[in-house]
Write a protein that holds these residues in place. Structure first.
Motif, PDB file in Angstrom:
ATOM      1  N   LEU A  53      51.997   4.519   6.348  1.00 35.88           N
ATOM      2  CA  LEU A  53      51.296   3.340   6.939  1.00 35.88           C
ATOM      3  C   LEU A  53      50.775   3.073   5.209  1.00 35.88           C
ATOM      4  N   LEU A  54      49.895   3.289   4.181  1.00 34.28           N
ATOM      5  CA  LEU A  54      49.858   3.071   3.122  1.00 34.28           C
ATOM      6  C   LEU A  54      50.381   1.817   2.922  1.00 34.28           C
ATOM      7  N   GLU A  55      51.905   2.561   2.213  1.00 33.12           N
ATOM      8  CA  GLU A  55      52.507   1.397   1.669  1.00 33.12           C
ATOM      9  C   GLU A  55      52.638   0.519   2.591  1.00 33.12           C
ATOM     10  N   GLY A  56      53.045   0.255   3.874  1.00 27.96           N
ATOM     11  CA  GLY A  56      53.081  -0.648   4.432  1.00 27.96           C
ATOM     12  C   GLY A  56      51.421  -2.184   4.417  1.00 27.96           C
ATOM     13  N   VAL A  61      51.571   4.679  -3.001  1.00 21.34           N
ATOM     14  CA  VAL A  61      51.248   6.413  -3.635  1.00 21.34           C
ATOM     15  C   VAL A  61      51.331   6.690  -4.602  1.00 21.34           C
ATOM     16  N   VAL A  62      50.510   7.744  -5.592  1.00 20.73           N
ATOM     17  CA  VAL A  62      50.645   7.535  -6.447  1.00 20.73           C
ATOM     18  C   VAL A  62      50.799   9.175  -6.940  1.00 20.73           C
ATOM     19  N   ALA A  63      50.052  10.215  -6.229  1.00 18.02           N
ATOM     20  CA  ALA A  63      50.379  11.384  -5.679  1.00 18.02           C
ATOM     21  C   ALA A  63      49.614  11.816  -4.390  1.00 18.02           C
ATOM     22  N   ALA A  64      50.487  13.041  -3.778  1.00 16.38           N
ATOM     23  CA  ALA A  64      50.208  13.730  -2.788  1.00 16.38           C
ATOM     24  C   ALA A  64      49.091  14.896  -2.885  1.00 16.38           C
ATOM     25  N   LYS A  65      49.250  15.452  -1.844  1.00 19.49           N
ATOM     26  CA  LYS A  65      48.208  17.060  -1.872  1.00 19.49           C
ATOM     27  C   LYS A  65      47.722  16.708  -2.692  1.00 19.49           C
ATOM     28  N   THR A  66      45.803  16.904  -3.339  1.00 18.32           N
ATOM     29  CA  THR A  66      46.441  17.734  -4.356  1.00 18.32           C
ATOM     30  C   THR A  66      44.687  18.588  -4.072  1.00 18.32           C
ATOM     31  N   ARG A  67      45.044  19.921  -5.196  1.00 21.29           N
ATOM     32  CA  ARG A  67      44.285  20.954  -5.111  1.00 21.29           C
ATOM     33  C   ARG A  67      42.749  20.796  -5.968  1.00 21.29           C
ATOM     34  N   ILE A  68      41.766  21.320  -5.341  1.00 17.58           N
ATOM     35  CA  ILE A  68      40.843  20.998  -6.264  1.00 17.58           C
ATOM     36  C   ILE A  68      39.630  22.481  -6.285  1.00 17.58           C
ATOM     37  N   TYR A  89      46.095  12.669  -0.759  1.00 19.44           N
ATOM     38  CA  TYR A  89      46.582  11.321  -1.414  1.00 19.44           C
ATOM     39  C   TYR A  89      46.189  10.751  -2.408  1.00 19.44           C
ATOM     40  N   PHE A  90      46.229  10.073  -3.004  1.00 25.09           N
ATOM     41  CA  PHE A  90      45.727   9.302  -4.253  1.00 25.09           C
ATOM     42  C   PHE A  90      47.032   8.004  -3.784  1.00 25.09           C
ATOM     43  N   VAL A  91      46.100   6.532  -3.791  1.00 25.59           N
ATOM     44  CA  VAL A  91      47.054   5.376  -4.262  1.00 25.59           C
ATOM     45  C   VAL A  91      46.233   4.362  -4.983  1.00 25.59           C
ATOM     46  N   LYS A  92      47.053   3.405  -5.447  1.00 21.42           N
ATOM     47  CA  LYS A  92      46.422   2.303  -5.917  1.00 21.42           C
ATOM     48  C   LYS A  92      46.884   1.076  -5.296  1.00 21.42           C
ATOM     49  N   LYS A  93      45.990  -0.020  -5.689  1.00 24.75           N
ATOM     50  CA  LYS A  93      46.215  -1.100  -5.857  1.00 24.75           C
ATOM     51  C   LYS A  93      45.608  -2.206  -6.249  1.00 24.75           C
ATOM     52  N   MET A 138      45.832   8.522  11.752  1.00 23.77           N
ATOM     53  CA  MET A 138      47.521   7.716  11.889  1.00 23.77           C
ATOM     54  C   MET A 138      47.219   7.757  13.844  1.00 23.77           C
ATOM     55  N   TYR A 139      46.468   8.293  13.709  1.00 22.36           N
ATOM     56  CA  TYR A 139      46.335   8.467  15.960  1.00 22.36           C
ATOM     57  C   TYR A 139      46.311   5.876  16.173  1.00 22.36           C
ATOM     58  N   GLN A 140      45.552   5.671  15.539  1.00 24.97           N
ATOM     59  CA  GLN A 140      45.499   4.526  15.576  1.00 24.97           C
ATOM     60  C   GLN A 140      45.671   3.586  14.754  1.00 24.97           C
ATOM     61  N   GLN A 141      46.281   4.398  13.790  1.00 20.00           N
ATOM     62  CA  GLN A 141      47.359   3.284  12.712  1.00 20.00           C
ATOM     63  C   GLN A 141      46.058   2.719  11.886  1.00 20.00           C
TER      64      GLN A 141
END
Length: 154
Positions: A53-56, A61-68, A89-93, A138-141
Motif C-alpha cells: 500500500l505504501l509503495e503503491g 519503505v526504508v525500515a520496518a518495525k523499530t523498537r525504541i 515503518y519508516f518511509v521516504k518520498k 489497512m482495512y480501509q486501504q
C-alpha cells in the motif's frame, strides 16, 4: 639544517589551519543535540500488504518495525521501569522521511487534536527531522498524513 624564514611561515600557517579546523569540529560536536535518534535504514523489508500500500502510494519503505526502548526513573522507586515505543515503518518520498503507524483494532485512534497529540506526538518529537507521521488503515486501504506544528510562546 636550519629552517628558512619561508619554511617557518608555512609551518605556522599549517599549524594555524589545523588548530582552526579542530576548533570548528569540536564546536560542532559540542553543539550537536544529544539523544537525537537517527532514522534507520534497513535492507531487509518484509513484503506485506502495508508495504505494498505504501509503495503503491509512491513511498519508498526504508525500515520496518523499530523498537525504541524507554527507561523511566521514579523518585520513590529503587528500580527504574522500562517501556518502549514501536514505529511500524519508516518511509521516504521526495527526500522527506515519514514515520508510519498502522491502525490497530484493539487501539483505535480518536480523531481529535488532543488524542492525536497523545498518541502520535511522542514519535514526532523523537524524530524531529521527519516530515510527519503516516497513519495507515489497512482495512480501509487509506493513508492519512499527520503533521505537527508546535508554536512556542514565551
Amino acid at each position: 639544517m636550519s629552517m628558512q624564514k619561508s619554511d617557518m611561515i608555512i609551518v605556522i600557517l599549517l599549524v594555524t589551519i589545523c588548530v582552526a579546523w579542530i576548533t570548528l569540529r569540536m564546536r560542532s560536536w559540542l553543539e550537536t543535540p544529544k539523544g537525537k535518534l537517527m532514522i534507520p535504514i534497513s535492507d531487509e523489508i518484509p513484503q506485506d500488504e502495508a508495504v505494498e500500500l505504501l509503495e503503491g502510494a509512491g513511498f519508498d519503505v526504508v525500515a520496518a518495525k523499530t523498537r525504541i526502548p524507554i527507561m523511566i526513573e521514579l523518585s520513590d522507586m529503587d528500580e527504574p521501569m522500562q517501556s518502549r515505543l514501536f514505529v511500524d515503518y519508516f518511509v521516504k518520498k521526495e527526500d522527506q522521511y515519514y514515520l508510519v503507524k498502522l491502525a490497530r483494532d484493539r487501539k483505535p485512534i480518536d480523531w481529535t487534536g488532543s488524542a492525536l497529540r497523545d498518541a502520535l506526538l511522542p514519535y514526532q518529537l523523537l524524530y524531529p527531522e521527519a516530515a510527519g507521521i503516516l497513519y495507515v488503515d489497512m482495512y480501509q486501504q487509506k493513508i492519512k498524513k499527520i503533521k505537527f506544528q508546535i508554536e512556542v510562546q514565551l
